[in-house]
Design an enzyme around this catalytic site. Structure first.
Site, PDB file in Angstrom:
ATOM      1  CG  ASP A 105      -7.211  -2.047  -3.410  1.00 11.47           C
ATOM      2  OD1 ASP A 105      -8.427  -2.250  -3.546  1.00 11.47           O
ATOM      3  OD2 ASP A 105      -6.767  -1.127  -2.710  1.00 11.47           O
TER       4      ASP A 105
ATOM      5  CG  ASN B 215      -1.511   4.658   5.109  1.00 11.06           C
ATOM      6  OD1 ASN B 215      -2.375   4.947   4.273  1.00 11.06           O
ATOM      7  ND2 ASN B 215      -0.940   3.479   5.156  1.00 11.06           N
TER       8      ASN B 215
ATOM      9  CG  HIS C 256      -3.518   3.395   1.600  1.00  8.60           C
ATOM     10  ND1 HIS C 256      -3.540   2.229   2.336  1.00  8.60           N
ATOM     11  CD2 HIS C 256      -4.828   3.777   1.513  1.00  8.60           C
ATOM     12  CE1 HIS C 256      -4.788   1.929   2.642  1.00  8.60           C
ATOM     13  NE2 HIS C 256      -5.583   2.847   2.167  1.00  8.60           N
TER      14      HIS C 256
ATOM     15  CD  GLU D  20      -0.306   0.455   2.755  1.00  6.32           C
ATOM     16  OE1 GLU D  20      -0.890   1.547   2.578  1.00  6.32           O
ATOM     17  OE2 GLU D  20      -0.683  -0.374   3.592  1.00  6.32           O
TER      18      GLU D  20
HETATM   19  C1  F6R Z   1      -9.896   0.146  -1.102  1.00  8.27           C
HETATM   20  C2  F6R Z   1      -8.711   0.970  -1.268  1.00  8.27           C
HETATM   21  C3  F6R Z   1      -8.220   1.839  -0.179  1.00  8.27           C
HETATM   22  C4  F6R Z   1      -9.314   2.780   0.333  1.00  8.27           C
HETATM   23  C5  F6R Z   1      -8.805   3.693   1.431  1.00  8.27           C
HETATM   24  C6  F6R Z   1      -9.926   4.516   2.027  1.00  8.27           C
HETATM   25  O1  F6R Z   1     -10.102  -0.623  -2.273  1.00  8.27           O
HETATM   26  O2  F6R Z   1      -8.103   0.930  -2.284  1.00  8.27           O
HETATM   27  O3  F6R Z   1      -7.131   2.583  -0.623  1.00  8.27           O
HETATM   28  O4  F6R Z   1      -9.801   3.541  -0.736  1.00  8.27           O
HETATM   29  O5  F6R Z   1      -8.207   2.956   2.437  1.00  8.27           O
HETATM   30  O6  F6R Z   1     -10.843   3.669   2.620  1.00  8.27           O
HETATM   31  P1  F6R Z   1     -12.300   4.168   3.010  1.00  8.27           P
HETATM   32  O7  F6R Z   1     -12.909   4.626   1.752  1.00  8.27           O
HETATM   33  O8  F6R Z   1     -12.990   2.964   3.571  1.00  8.27           O
HETATM   34  O9  F6R Z   1     -12.114   5.271   3.985  1.00  8.27           O
END
Ligand code: F6R
Length: 246
Positions: free
Chosen positions: A67, A136, A138, A143
């Site tokens: 992403d 959340n 995701h 989302e």
């Molecule tokens: C980042 C992504 C997000 C993260 C998620 C967890 O490319 O796709 O979905 O994997 O927000 O973030 P961290 O690993 O920083 O806790």
């Protein structure tokens, strides 16, 4: 889905990095998709170390970026692309022709999505996805409320993502939309690793693996994937019903 609990994040990352290495030994032209963010950071470090010491041939390996934040330049420290560049492409000498990332600055985001979907299709699908989970629920920028069947798409970021996302940047940035692979891609991937470490992930991990599958908590879709592994350290697994851990 299998839940694997490791003593610490180091052991978890060792496992995930080895999965990537073993796949590439078997299939040098494997297609691997990774999230950026904190969760896969150590995995990337260990992957680079192992690939270098074991002299893994990375000439034909294909990388997909999960992403990107819409509106951010790839040069912005904290953007997904800058993570991939610093963690993988630079240290391993991965060539631009070997990776496909979303351009968050594109003035035609629909085309970005169509190009990504076409690229994945042309490469024969994703062999391995290594993702994190947001506060959340995701995965990528899928989302709460997202359609489980979507492929690449642009999405309005949830307020949790907007506030938690500030942690990647040295100064406040305006985060409104994300461009992401969809959960359709996740379900089509041949193997899925979801990584989480630390106490602050314990509740989202519990919901992802124990609650009813629902798009209101997108990560619950991992329960449905035939070859998914939830890799957690003891802290992230501290709220789990132990009888459900394999
Ligand atoms: C980042 C992504 C997000 C993260 C998620 C967890 O490319 O796709 O979905 O994997 O927000 O973030 P961290 O690993 O920083 O806790």
């Amino acid at each position: 889905m299998k839940v694997l609990v490791f003593n610490d994040n180091n052991a978890l990352a060792e496992f995930a990095a080895s999965e990537m290495i073993e796949l590439l030994k078997k299939k040098p032209a494997a297609v691997i998709c990774l999230a950026s963010g904190d969760s896969p950071k150590l995995t990337c470090e260990l992957f680079v170390k192992k690939a270098t010491t074991e002299k893994i041939n990375l000439e034909s390996f294909i990388f997909i970026g999960l992403d990107e934040w819409v509106g951010l330049s790839p040069k912005t420290k904290g953007s997904c692309e800058s993570d991939f560049q610093n963690r993988l492409f630079d240290p391993l000498g991965i060539r631009p022709s070997q990776y496909h990332l979303f351009d968050g600055l594109s003035n035609n985001l629909e085309k970005e999505c169509a190009d990504m979907d076409a690229f994945i299709k042309k490469k024969g699908g994703i062999d391995l996805m290594v993702v994190g989970i947001g506060m959340n629920g995701h995965i990528g920028f899928n989302e709460p409320g997202v359609d489980f069947n979507l492929l690449s798409h642009v999405i309005d970021l949830d307020e949790t993502t907007v506030s938690v996302g500030q942690k990647y940047f040295s100064e406040p940035v305006s985060l409104q939309k994300g461009i992401t692979l969809g959960l359709g891609h996740l379900m089509n991937s041949k193997k899925l690793l979801l990584l989480a470490n630390g106490k602050r992930k314990s509740m989202v991990i519990k919901k992802a693996v124990e609650e009813t599958i629902s798009n209101l908590f997108p990560a619950s879709i991992v329960q449905q994937h035939p070859e998914s592994y939830v890799l957690i350290d003891e802290d992230a697994g501290s709220l789990l019903d132990k009888s459900k851990i394999k």
